[in-house]
Design an enzyme around this catalytic site. Structure first.
Site, short mmCIF file in Angstrom:
data_model
loop_
_atom_site.label_atom_id
_atom_site.label_comp_id
_atom_site.label_asym_id
_atom_site.label_seq_id
_atom_site.Cartn_x
_atom_site.Cartn_y
_atom_site.Cartn_z
CE LYS A 73 -3.92 1.95 2.78
NZ LYS A 73 -4.60 1.59 3.96
CB SER A 148 -7.88 3.60 2.87
OG SER A 148 -7.18 3.24 3.98
CB SER A 172 -8.31 0.77 5.81
OG SER A 172 -8.70 1.96 5.87
#
Lengths: 473, 485, 96
Positions: A73, A148, A172
């Site tokens: 990420k 996210s 997330s």
């Protein structure tokens, strides 16, 4: 997609090589560019590294993750590589050090293929706030992948890598996993070092794996967990062998939250499906009971007060001082800070900084911040209490399947409520996993969530393995 | 003494002292902290506030803070939390400082100061807490830009806050001198105000004597020497009283001290009060300081200056003045004690240390650690004098400098070599005395008539005849005997 | 909670952000809505409840006083928006 064990076999038997695997993944990533899962692919270096790993494996020196292709990420530091938290404010920034998780997976022979798109500063539940544009759900391109860690999850979903490392502050990892039909794991708070994770909510954040199956998830957790002398909040609790997915063979006790399963925001089909799963569990001899949980409606407000407060402080370092975006406009020092930050940060980030600043001001500190801390204690104690009498808390991961783009962006609160079932584990610090539970009649996957005892990762993994066989045989 | 307008008022002053700590590495990261390094060479990803970095507290910083707390008679707190103080400034890379807000590690202590006129006063120490220093900015090197060096960012600091117990600039001077002495004694800091390892801010207000209510408080900063602290406070007290007498109100602002012009100037900051939004630091778990830890620190503590001075007066019978001078620096005091292991003439030891040794250090611009002679060697010189073999003047003017240049030799041998060993045999001096008196009959008459200072001439003549070796005391005695009959 | 323009200005200044025109109105509305949402917490009776501050139970996590130098001078300055060979640079400001 082959899980890591099968893949490793294929490499050892000569059926494939790590280089070929990386080539395939890269090709798939490029083919599916429109999904916008990756911000940057590190193709050349991945191939060079893949070649090295092939050699290591051939010499019998392969590590625990030898040849596993992993995506990061865009909020996890990797030395010499760009990290931007999907924000303009870190445009062009290159990290001078690697996070502990990256060092550990590299030491075990992983190949890091690229960095993935996410909601800006990990603030979002749909990957719609990224400075690089939204990520599309591979199953249905008109729908969000969740957030996210949207980019990471789609990378795994669309077969562009074996696994990904994301971060979970309010759901997330788990929420996008549910929306995209993948496995997503949030460790107990402190299980995995946060050194090298761009902080959002310091007392909520954890790095965790997103994979297509339980075994790979457990394997990654074995490698990344444990203290490192860099994160003072990391736990010295022993890291167990999570990959020993032995079924317990004794009846387990599951609690489901009354306010969760009765929630009017919960999709009717997901409700029925959840109860169906409960029945299956009961049929196998397990106990599945409802428990009172009076705090459901307070989870999201408590979460927002506390995480935005921490975030408002954590994001102060992004000011164009020693790194990052600086405004072109001339002015004095204050103007430099104001313009750099206002031009560099997106709308949602600014909203949360403002809220966090507000709740920490001396006039409102007690009314909001201290109040939320007290509510957090009640939530934690209540969750702890339930898990004293039950092995797991079981709930659908999300109130609905992946929603359409733009559906929730007009109303910030509506978007915040997408996290209602996942934030509890971040507030209380317990570990939680989302596993694919089936397909909705609208064609979208959905996930079932299990919360376990503090540092009860081992049991959580072994039962998840069982459960995944039950729900998707 | 005339009663002036100023006597109507009572100044009320509190001091906040920041001291850097002599650890090897910074408070929350492992960068080095040597003074004077090239800019931005003692920085790392944590001190630069890079994304994803986390603090990790230095144990030595805690040890030193506890040490100071014990020296200031404070309670040492058992359950300590860290806090973030949030504000934006160019020298603050994270946009917040890690400090202790509600739980200072030391609290409710005191130290006793003594002012010039010998009056002792107790100053209450409200708190001592741990925090980190910021970077340094320079504004004069470039037309458009300010230059920032982050070497200092993250250096461990302790902040010592007093109760508003001071009433004069002089008391403040006595306090800051004592703090400076203490931190140096305890190896906590080098206490250098010019270099910035010790800093002092003052909060100053005035009120009519007898009134309980405090006046408006003004903060004064940038007093970068101990004397400037005194001067700034004296100026500010007068400034405030003058304003009040003129019917004006005191503005509660922050002022800087201009050492050239000897006055305080308002810094005119934009915001009246910055809301620092303190909240508990989530990246650092609590610090528990139990009794065992405190006991360990206490055990290792050296004597403090006041204790040491008292002991020297008591055990070594030196004057209070001498004790004060000798215990000014720890090194001097311990050197003195070392000399005293090799001689019983403590008074002489004190004199040599405060006289010849100190002069040498001043002239050569060295510290005691670089002084060539060991304590035992100084004792050798004292012994030679006490045994009558060396006159004081020969010792201090000839032997001492020679010895400093040749520290590998010993006092007796060197004195011999330099032909300094004096004649103290009465039998050898008496003839010379008689010879001198025989040579100066008129002067003898003048002496007997009352010109007693001619003794100097006679002694001088004997010294000449003996090539400086005659024991002057003995010479004097013999001359007196012969002249007085 | 009614958020005024003045409150927005103060908060924005503390956070070193700026909002102009339509954005200001927008953030004002957002904050009003979100704070109202958060006020829901007042429905819970928290008398006698200690605030939860730390998620871990461990204490005294301290490190030894050892120097570790991990980046060079050049690396330190590398990502700076404005610098020279020795210093980070910002627009000139007066010392506080």
């Amino acid at each position: 997609m082959a899980d890591y064990k099968q893949y490793k076999q294929q490499v050892l038997s000569g059926e494939t090589t790590v280089v070929r695997t990386v080539q395939d993944f890269l090709a798939k990533a490029i083919q599916q560019k429109h999904l916008n899962a990756f911000i940057e692919l590190w193709g050349e270096e991945s191939l060079m590294r893949a070649a090295q790993i092939d050699l290591q494996i051939a010499e019998g020196k392969g590590g625990k993750l030898a040849g596993m292709v992993i995506a990061l990420k865009d909020n996890i530091c990797y030395k010499g590589h760009s990290v931007t938290n999907s924000s303009k404010i870190l445009k062009g920034f290159e990290s001078l050090y690697s996070s502990t998780v990256v060092e550990r997976i590299i030491a075990e022979g992983a190949v890091i293929i690229g960095r993935c798109n996410c909601d800006e500063f990990a603030m979002g539940a749909s990957n719609e706030t990224s400075a690089y544009g939204p990520v599309l759900n591979a199953r249905d391109n008109t729908r969000v992948p969740g957030g996210s860690s949207g980019g990471c999850t789609v990378a795994v979903q669309a077969g562009m890598c074996h696994a990904a490392l994301g971060s979970d502050t309010g759901g997330s990892i788990r929420q996008p996993a549910a929306f995209c039909g993948q496995v997503g794991f949030k460790p107990s708070y402190g299980r995995v070092s946060r050194w090298g994770l761009l902080s959002y909510g310091s007392s909520f954040d954890q790095i965790g794996p997103i994979t297509s199956n339980i075994y790979d998830c457990a394997l990654l957790m074995e490698v990344i967990s444990g203290t490192d002398g860099k994160d003072a909040t990391a736990s010295s609790n022993k890291v167990e062998d999570y990959t020993d997915l032995q079924a317990s063979n004794k009846p387990l006790r599951f609690a489901y939250l009354d306010t969760c399963l009765n929630n009017k925001g919960l999709d009717e089909e997901l409700r029925t499906q959840s109860f169906a799963i409960f029945e299956q569990l009961k049929a196998l001899g397990h106990t599945v009971e409802t428990v009172e949980f009076p705090y459901l409606d307070y989870l999201v407000p408590a979460y927002y007060v506390l995480t935005t407060a921490e975030a408002s402080s954590n994001l102060s370092r992004y000011q164009g001082l020693t790194y990052g975006y600086r405004t072109e406009e001339k002015g004095d020092l204050d103007s430099l800070f104001k313009k750099s930050r206002s031009e560099g940060f997106g709308r949602e980030v600014k909203r949360r900084i403002m809220l966090g600043t507000f709740v920490l001001t001396s006039d409102f500190y007690d009314a909001y911040y201290t109040k939320a801390q007290k509510v957090r204690r009640l939530i934690q104690e209540s969750t702890e209490k339930i898990l004293e009498s039950y092995d797991f808390i079981i709930t659908p991961t999300t109130p609905s399947t992946a929603f359409k783009f733009g559906e929730k962006t007009k109303d910030p609160v509506a978007m915040y409520l997408a996290d209602i079932f996942t934030v509890q584990a971040n507030l209380s610090g317990h570990p939680a996993i989302s596993i694919p539970a089936g397909v909705h009649s609208n064609g979208m996957p959905w996930g079932i969530q299990l919360m376990g005892k503090q540092f009860g990762e081992k049991k959580l993994f072994s039962f998840s393995e069982e459960l995944s066989k039950i729900v998707s045989p | 003494m005339e009663e002036s307008i100023y006597d109507k008022y009572e100044p009320v002053i509190g001091l906040e002292v920041h001291s850097q700590l002599l650890t090897n590495s910074k408070a929350f990261c492992s960068d080095p902290i040597e003074y004077g390094a090239l800019p931005n060479t003692q920085v790392g990803v944590i001190s630069l506030g890079h994304p994803g970095t986390l603090p990790f507290h230095n144990k030595a910083a805690v040890d030193l803070s506890i040490k100071m707390g014990l020296a200031c008679n404070c309670h040492i707190r058992e359950v300590n939390h860290y806090a973030r103080k949030n504000y934006f400034y160019a020298d603050l890379p994270k946009g917040y400082q890690i400090t202790q807000d509600k739980t200072p590690i030391c609290f409710d202590g005191f130290i006793d100061i003594t002012t010039k006129d010998g009056v002792t006063k107790r100053i209450g120490i409200e708190r001592i807490h741990m925090e980190e220093d910021s970077g340094k900015s320079m504004h004069d090197q470039d037309v458009f830009d300010s230059l920032i060096d982050y070497n200092r960012a993250g250096t461990p600091l302790m902040e010592i806050v007093t109760h508003p117990d001071f009433r004069t600039g002089e008391e403040a001077y006595a306090y800051i001198s004592l703090i400076r002495q203490m931190v140096r004694y305890l190896d906590i800091s080098d206490g250098n105000m010019e270099e910035g390892s010790l800093r002092c801010d003052a909060n100053i207000s005035v009120r009519i004597k007898g009134v309980e209510k405090f006046g408006t408080k003004v903060e004064v900063k940038n007093m970068n020497s101990m004397r400037n602290v005194q001067r700034a406070i004296d100026f500010e007290i007068k400034r405030q009283i003058d304003l009040i007498e003129a019917g004006e109100t005191i503005i509660s602002d922050t002022r800087t001290f201009d050492a050239q012009k000897n006055l305080t100037i308002s810094m005119r900051s934009k915001e009246a009060a910055n809301d620092y939004r303190y909240f508990p630091e989530p990246d650092l778990p609590p610090l528990m300081v139990g009794r065992d830890w405190v006991a360990r620190i206490k055990e290792q503590m050296p004597e403090l200056p006041a204790q040491l001075a008292a002991r020297l007066i008591e055990e070594y019978n030196i004057t209070a003045y001498d004790a004060q001078v000798i215990t000014e620096l720890k090194e001097t005091a311990y050197y003195f004690l070392e000399i005293c292991k090799h001689t019983n003439n403590y008074k002489s030891a004190a004199n040599w240390l405060m006289g010849a040794v100190k002069n040498y250090m001043n002239q050569q611009a060295v510290e005691l650690k670089d002084f060539p002679l060991k304590a035992a060697q100084l004792a050798e010189i004292i012994k030679l004098i006490d045994d009558g073999k060396l006159s004081n003047s020969a010792a201090s003017q000839v032997l001492f400098p020679a010895f400093c240049n040749k520290p590998e030799s010993n006092a007796a041998a060197l004195a011999q070599e330099l032909n300094l060993i004096q004649e103290s045999d009465e039998g050898s001096i008496k003839p010379m005395v008689e010879a001198v008196l025989a040579a100066w009959p008129d002067k003898i008459m003048e002496y007997k008539a009352g010109k007693k200072n001619l003794m100097g001439l006679f002694v001088g003549e004997v010294m000449k005849r003996s090539q400086g070796k005659a024991d002057p005391k003995l010479t004097n005695k013999l001359l007196m005997e012969l002249l007085d009959n | 909670m009614e958020i005024t323009n003045d409150a927005i200005d103060k908060l924005a200044h503390l956070a070193r952000l700026e909002f102009n025109g339509a954005d200001k109105e927008s953030i004002k509305q957002d904050l009003t809505q979100i704070t109202a949402f958060c006020e829901k917490l007042n429905e819970i009776d928290t008398t006698g409840v200690e605030p939860l501050i730390y998620m871990s139970t461990e204490t005294n996590i301290l490190r030894d006083d050892i120097i570790v130098e991990e980046i060079t001078h050049a690396e330190a300055l590398k990502n700076a928006p404005k610098k020279d060979s020795d210093y980070f640079r910002v627009p000139k400001f007066l010392d506080k």
